[in-house]
Design an enzyme around this catalytic site. Structure first.
Site, PDB file in Angstrom:
ATOM      1  N   SER A   1     -71.772 133.437  54.428  1.00  0.00           N
ATOM      2  CA  SER A   1     -70.500 134.009  53.956  1.00  0.00           C
ATOM      3  C   SER A   1     -70.687 134.353  52.489  1.00  0.00           C
ATOM      4  O   SER A   1     -71.531 133.748  51.806  1.00  0.00           O
ATOM      5  CB  SER A   1     -69.381 132.957  54.097  1.00  0.00           C
TER       6      SER A   1
ATOM      7  N   TYR B   1     -66.076 124.319  53.244  1.00  0.00           N
ATOM      8  CA  TYR B   1     -66.637 125.418  54.062  1.00  0.00           C
ATOM      9  C   TYR B   1     -67.660 126.195  53.235  1.00  0.00           C
ATOM     10  O   TYR B   1     -68.772 126.477  53.701  1.00  0.00           O
ATOM     11  CB  TYR B   1     -65.494 126.344  54.506  1.00  0.00           C
TER      12      TYR B   1
HETATM   13  N1  LIG Z   1     -63.958 135.926  59.679  1.00  0.00           N
HETATM   14  C1  LIG Z   1     -64.402 135.931  58.448  1.00  0.00           C
HETATM   15  O1  LIG Z   1     -63.695 136.361  57.505  1.00  0.00           O
HETATM   16  C2  LIG Z   1     -65.777 135.424  58.096  1.00  0.00           C
HETATM   17  C3  LIG Z   1     -66.271 135.668  56.819  1.00  0.00           C
HETATM   18  C4  LIG Z   1     -67.535 135.201  56.486  1.00  0.00           C
HETATM   19  C5  LIG Z   1     -68.287 134.529  57.413  1.00  0.00           C
HETATM   20  N2  LIG Z   1     -67.780 134.296  58.659  1.00  0.00           N
HETATM   21  C6  LIG Z   1     -68.608 133.550  59.601  1.00  0.00           C
HETATM   22  O2  LIG Z   1     -68.810 134.347  60.764  1.00  0.00           O
HETATM   23  C7  LIG Z   1     -69.051 133.516  61.880  1.00  0.00           C
HETATM   24  C8  LIG Z   1     -68.140 133.939  63.041  1.00  0.00           C
HETATM   25  O3  LIG Z   1     -66.804 133.716  62.636  1.00  0.00           O
HETATM   26  P1  LIG Z   1     -65.568 134.527  63.244  1.00  0.00           P
HETATM   27  O4  LIG Z   1     -64.872 135.133  62.108  1.00  0.00           O
HETATM   28  O5  LIG Z   1     -66.002 135.357  64.366  1.00  0.00           O
HETATM   29  O6  LIG Z   1     -64.681 133.295  63.702  1.00  0.00           O
HETATM   30  P2  LIG Z   1     -63.938 132.956  65.077  1.00  0.00           P
HETATM   31  O7  LIG Z   1     -63.297 134.159  65.645  1.00  0.00           O
HETATM   32  O8  LIG Z   1     -63.110 131.765  64.728  1.00  0.00           O
HETATM   33  O9  LIG Z   1     -65.136 132.544  66.043  1.00  0.00           O
HETATM   34  C9  LIG Z   1     -65.889 131.385  65.802  1.00  0.00           C
HETATM   35  C10 LIG Z   1     -66.851 131.223  66.957  1.00  0.00           C
HETATM   36  O10 LIG Z   1     -67.656 130.063  66.711  1.00  0.00           O
HETATM   37  C11 LIG Z   1     -67.580 129.237  67.857  1.00  0.00           C
HETATM   38  N3  LIG Z   1     -67.790 127.825  67.538  1.00  0.00           N
HETATM   39  C12 LIG Z   1     -67.105 127.040  66.687  1.00  0.00           C
HETATM   40  N4  LIG Z   1     -67.602 125.794  66.687  1.00  0.00           N
HETATM   41  C13 LIG Z   1     -68.636 125.804  67.573  1.00  0.00           C
HETATM   42  C14 LIG Z   1     -69.543 124.833  68.033  1.00  0.00           C
HETATM   43  N5  LIG Z   1     -69.508 123.548  67.601  1.00  0.00           N
HETATM   44  N6  LIG Z   1     -70.486 125.192  68.954  1.00  0.00           N
HETATM   45  C15 LIG Z   1     -70.549 126.456  69.407  1.00  0.00           C
HETATM   46  N7  LIG Z   1     -69.700 127.424  69.033  1.00  0.00           N
HETATM   47  C16 LIG Z   1     -68.758 127.095  68.122  1.00  0.00           C
HETATM   48  C17 LIG Z   1     -66.191 129.489  68.426  1.00  0.00           C
HETATM   49  O11 LIG Z   1     -66.132 129.023  69.754  1.00  0.00           O
HETATM   50  P3  LIG Z   1     -64.734 128.522  70.459  1.00  0.00           P
HETATM   51  O12 LIG Z   1     -64.086 129.760  70.997  1.00  0.00           O
HETATM   52  O13 LIG Z   1     -65.198 127.548  71.481  1.00  0.00           O
HETATM   53  O14 LIG Z   1     -63.916 127.880  69.374  1.00  0.00           O
HETATM   54  C18 LIG Z   1     -66.134 130.992  68.291  1.00  0.00           C
HETATM   55  O15 LIG Z   1     -66.867 131.611  69.309  1.00  0.00           O
HETATM   56  C19 LIG Z   1     -68.790 132.083  61.405  1.00  0.00           C
HETATM   57  O16 LIG Z   1     -70.017 131.449  61.086  1.00  0.00           O
HETATM   58  C20 LIG Z   1     -67.976 132.292  60.139  1.00  0.00           C
HETATM   59  O17 LIG Z   1     -68.071 131.210  59.248  1.00  0.00           O
HETATM   60  C21 LIG Z   1     -66.546 134.746  59.038  1.00  0.00           C
END
Ligand SMILES: NC(=O)c1ccc[n+]([C@@H]2O[C@H](COP(=O)([O-])OP(=O)(O)OC[C@H]3O[C@@H](n4cnc5c(N)ncnc54)[C@H](OP(=O)(O)O)[C@@H]3O)[C@@H](O)[C@H]2O)c1
Length: 246
Positions: free
Chosen positions: A138, A151
């Site tokens: 991130s 985080y």
């Molecule tokens: N959205 C943003 O603004 C942003 C910005 C920077 C970085 N990121 C990073 O991008 C990545 C994806 O995030 P997103 O925005 O797509 O978030 P999201 O929509 O909340 O999706 C998170 C995903 O991670 C899975 N997950 C969480 N804990 C897990 C575990 N213990 N084992 C396996 N899967 C797990 C969730 O599964 P479940 O459905 O089972 O919960 C879901 O599929 C993350 O690493 C996040 O930190 C996001």
């Protein structure tokens, strides 16, 4: 060095929604041969599987669970691209009552989940000859975002892991790519009032960077602007993030 995705086998964690799902859809469009889509709840992958049933192999994986990781390592006999995307953000600072528990949970998923899964799959990645590991950190891993303090620390750990692993496996021709998004429009940011990038745009930027041989990916306007601040003056980015969140 350029990289070809067509015909490759990939594994994406957290593939059932958000950025992970968008990356799977982009991999399908790029002609990946097989995509292991990993999710905690395998049923949540049904709609995605129906998009490309000949390509997608759904797998159950909680990245904090050692036996799930061992099962996946046994199942996956061939792999070119590992995408460590799964993550949690609980929205805690370092001072609140639950902050230490939240920090431990975020480190367990966002950092130890990434290094444990990568470690388990490195032997099969070594066999590929043209492997890539993509770690979704991130922009908060570059400078701490104070309302997401723990985080941010977990994402800084992912950044450091990315740098270390990259140096370690370079000679084995395994590319290691760090992705540093700003706000993206997923469930994770549903309570944030700010401009957000579309997950599909982030996914396309990640795959374009992989194909282009880039090691550090800033996939959206916010992360690109903030990274430029960091390059000019790291202290300024720390102060800017501190001001943004009050
Ligand atoms: N959205 C943003 O603004 C942003 C910005 C920077 C970085 N990121 C990073 O991008 C990545 C994806 O995030 P997103 O925005 O797509 O978030 P999201 O929509 O909340 O999706 C998170 C995903 O991670 C899975 N997950 C969480 N804990 C897990 C575990 N213990 N084992 C396996 N899967 C797990 C969730 O599964 P479940 O459905 O089972 O919960 C879901 O599929 C993350 O690493 C996040 O930190 C996001």
């Amino acid at each position: 060095m350029s990289y070809t995705i067509q015909g490759k086998t990939a594994l994406v964690t957290g593939a059932n929604r958000g950025i992970g799902k968008a990356i799977v859809e982009a991999l399908i469009a790029e002609g990946a041969k097989r995509i292991y889509t990993a999710a905690r709840n395998i049923e949540s992958l049904q709609a995605l599987v129906s998009q490309a049933p000949d390509v997608i192999v759904p797998v159950q994986l909680d990245v904090t669970n050692a036996s799930d990781i061992a099962n996946v390592a046994r199942l996956v006999g061939q792999l070119d691209i590992l995408i460590n995307n799964a993550g949690i953000a609980t929205g805690s600072d370092f001072s609140g009552e639950a902050s230490l528990r939240i920090a431990a949970d975020e480190m367990a998923t966002n950092y130890f989940g990434v290094i444990n899964l990568t470690h388990a799959l490195l032997p099969v990645l070594h066999k590929s000859g043209t492997a890539a590991v993509i770690n979704v950190s991130s922009i908060a891993g570059i400078a701490n975002f104070p309302t997401l303090g723990p985080y941010s620390a977990s994402k800084a750990a992912v950044h450091s892991f990315t740098q270390g692993l990259r140096a370690e496996v370079r000679k084995a021709n395994i590319a290691v790519v760090g992705v540093y998004p700003g706000p993206v429009d997923t469930d994770m940011t549903k309570d944030f009032e700010m401009d957000k990038a579309a997950p599909a745009d982030v996914a396309n930027a990640v795959l374009a960077s992989l194909k282009n041989g880039d090691e550090d990916v800033f996939p959206d306007a916010f992360s690109q602007a903030m990274y430029q601040v960091f390059v000019q003056n790291p202290k300024q980015l720390e102060q800017q993030f501190g001001t943004m969140v009050g």
